[in-house]
Design an enzyme around this catalytic site. Sequence first.
Site, mmCIF file in Angstrom:
data_model
loop_
_atom_site.group_PDB
_atom_site.id
_atom_site.type_symbol
_atom_site.label_atom_id
_atom_site.label_comp_id
_atom_site.label_asym_id
_atom_site.label_seq_id
_atom_site.Cartn_x
_atom_site.Cartn_y
_atom_site.Cartn_z
ATOM 1 C CG HIS A 42 -2.010 -1.119 1.007
ATOM 2 N ND1 HIS A 42 -3.138 -0.981 0.235
ATOM 3 C CD2 HIS A 42 -2.015 -2.398 1.471
ATOM 4 C CE1 HIS A 42 -3.818 -2.126 0.259
ATOM 5 N NE2 HIS A 42 -3.150 -3.008 0.991
ATOM 6 C CG ASP A 72 1.621 0.030 -5.560
ATOM 7 O OD1 ASP A 72 0.711 0.334 -4.748
ATOM 8 O OD2 ASP A 72 1.482 -0.880 -6.414
ATOM 9 C CD GLU A 108 -4.232 -5.259 -13.221
ATOM 10 O OE1 GLU A 108 -3.062 -5.398 -13.616
ATOM 11 O OE2 GLU A 108 -4.664 -5.723 -12.163
ATOM 12 C CG ASP A 124 0.558 -6.092 -8.516
ATOM 13 O OD1 ASP A 124 1.412 -6.017 -7.613
ATOM 14 O OD2 ASP A 124 -0.660 -6.107 -8.294
HETATM 15 C C1 GLA Z 1 -2.462 -4.860 -5.046
HETATM 16 C C2 GLA Z 1 -2.237 -3.797 -6.101
HETATM 17 C C3 GLA Z 1 -0.819 -3.237 -6.009
HETATM 18 C C4 GLA Z 1 -0.492 -2.797 -4.581
HETATM 19 C C5 GLA Z 1 -0.833 -3.910 -3.589
HETATM 20 C C6 GLA Z 1 -0.638 -3.478 -2.156
HETATM 21 O O1 GLA Z 1 -1.680 -5.975 -5.320
HETATM 22 O O2 GLA Z 1 -2.434 -4.325 -7.387
HETATM 23 O O3 GLA Z 1 -0.670 -2.162 -6.909
HETATM 24 O O4 GLA Z 1 -1.147 -1.615 -4.252
HETATM 25 O O5 GLA Z 1 -2.165 -4.352 -3.752
HETATM 26 O O6 GLA Z 1 0.693 -3.192 -1.921
#
Ligand code: GLA
Length: 402
Positions: free
Chosen positions: A37, A39, A164, A175
């Site tokens: 949490h 990014d 996305e 990701d």
């Molecule tokens: C999900 C989102 C990522 C990131 C994580 C938490 O995986 O796709 O972008 O925010 O949650 O770190």
Amino acid sequence: MTRPDTQLQAAFAEQFGGSSFTHMVRAPGRVNLMGDHTDYNGLPVVPMAIQRGLTLVSRLRKDGEICIANTDPRFPPRSFELTGDIDPFPGGDWGNYAKAAGQALAQRYGPLAGFDAVVSSDIPIAAGLSSSSALVMAVALMIVDLNDVAIGAAQLMELIAEAERYVGTRGGGMDQAICLGAQPGSASRIDFNPLRLTPIPIPNGWRFIVAFSGIRAEKSGATRRVYNQRTRECEEALRRVATALGLGEAVSYPGLMSGMPVADLLAAAEGVLEESLFPRFRHVVTEATRVTSAEVALKADDIAGFGKLMNLSHQSLRDDFAVSCAALDQLTAVALGAGVAGARLTGAGFGGCVVALSPATEVERVLHRLEREYYIAAGCEGELGDSLFVAQPSGGASVVEL
Ligand code: GLA
């Protein structure tokens, strides 16, 4: 990259009338080691790609249609026209991840030719290991390759992160970046705005164990509402703290953090944020400092130091950010009881997986303890390979012509 297996060949022949595919993409899942949490707040993360991944095989079509099937019967075949304005399937439909990539690329680079494809994945679904981003990235790479789209890696990572959001989650860019940019044998520190990946080799004696809690956290499902609520809370906290400090609306979390030490920032924030927002803010800024310390610990082969940071991160995600759940807390407790260096939830939370760090010499013993005290205790029987495994730091997604 290994050759496609016979199951994929048979599935493609059955779906598309006996003909064969010409191209293959392999896109990995990921486990995040530090920085959750952060990014979407522009702050860094340290994930690594894992050996489990998604394979997409395909053949170019003469029209602009994408026809995509899945070897998993839970996901029926889907097709759609590759345009810059694609109506989504109903919420939660797997085809929306393909549409997300298609629409974003068609908007910038259209008109584009479509393809027939079959997907097969061994990334556990809705387990916080990024199975959905692997799908979006695989479809995107295939479109790019078959159409000779001229786009650089960083540009594609950023475009796909934005794309996305088509499924309704206001996610960050971790990701997609690690899925494409990972290096074998390494985790990566990822910084945002501008996007940069710095590989950090995983020391030889370290093993990261991934353990699925059994609670599914579907990004396009119920998890979405709470996830999006957290992103809004973080924005609101930033706005209020920036205003109180006399900084403009345009200031970012990295900007705020570069201006003053974390302790002073927290003292200032406590005065202006009410009870619910302050802990969210505290998680974000302290987690960012843990990312920097984690990078130092990795480089120094300091397994105990890295483990402590993982434990602090889990506590912060649980108590301040409120994204853990009883199963994740129990799983981390079992891992710690088995003597791991550290354990934390990984990814968005609300279910999904825990990642635990163990010395290689202890890993079999730790796996047995987890098996006995978490899975067998909960009545799980049979093969646990999809729920409990040692993550191997793997390379990023690539496409090959066969
Ligand atoms: C999900 C989102 C990522 C990131 C994580 C938490 O995986 O796709 O972008 O925010 O949650 O770190």
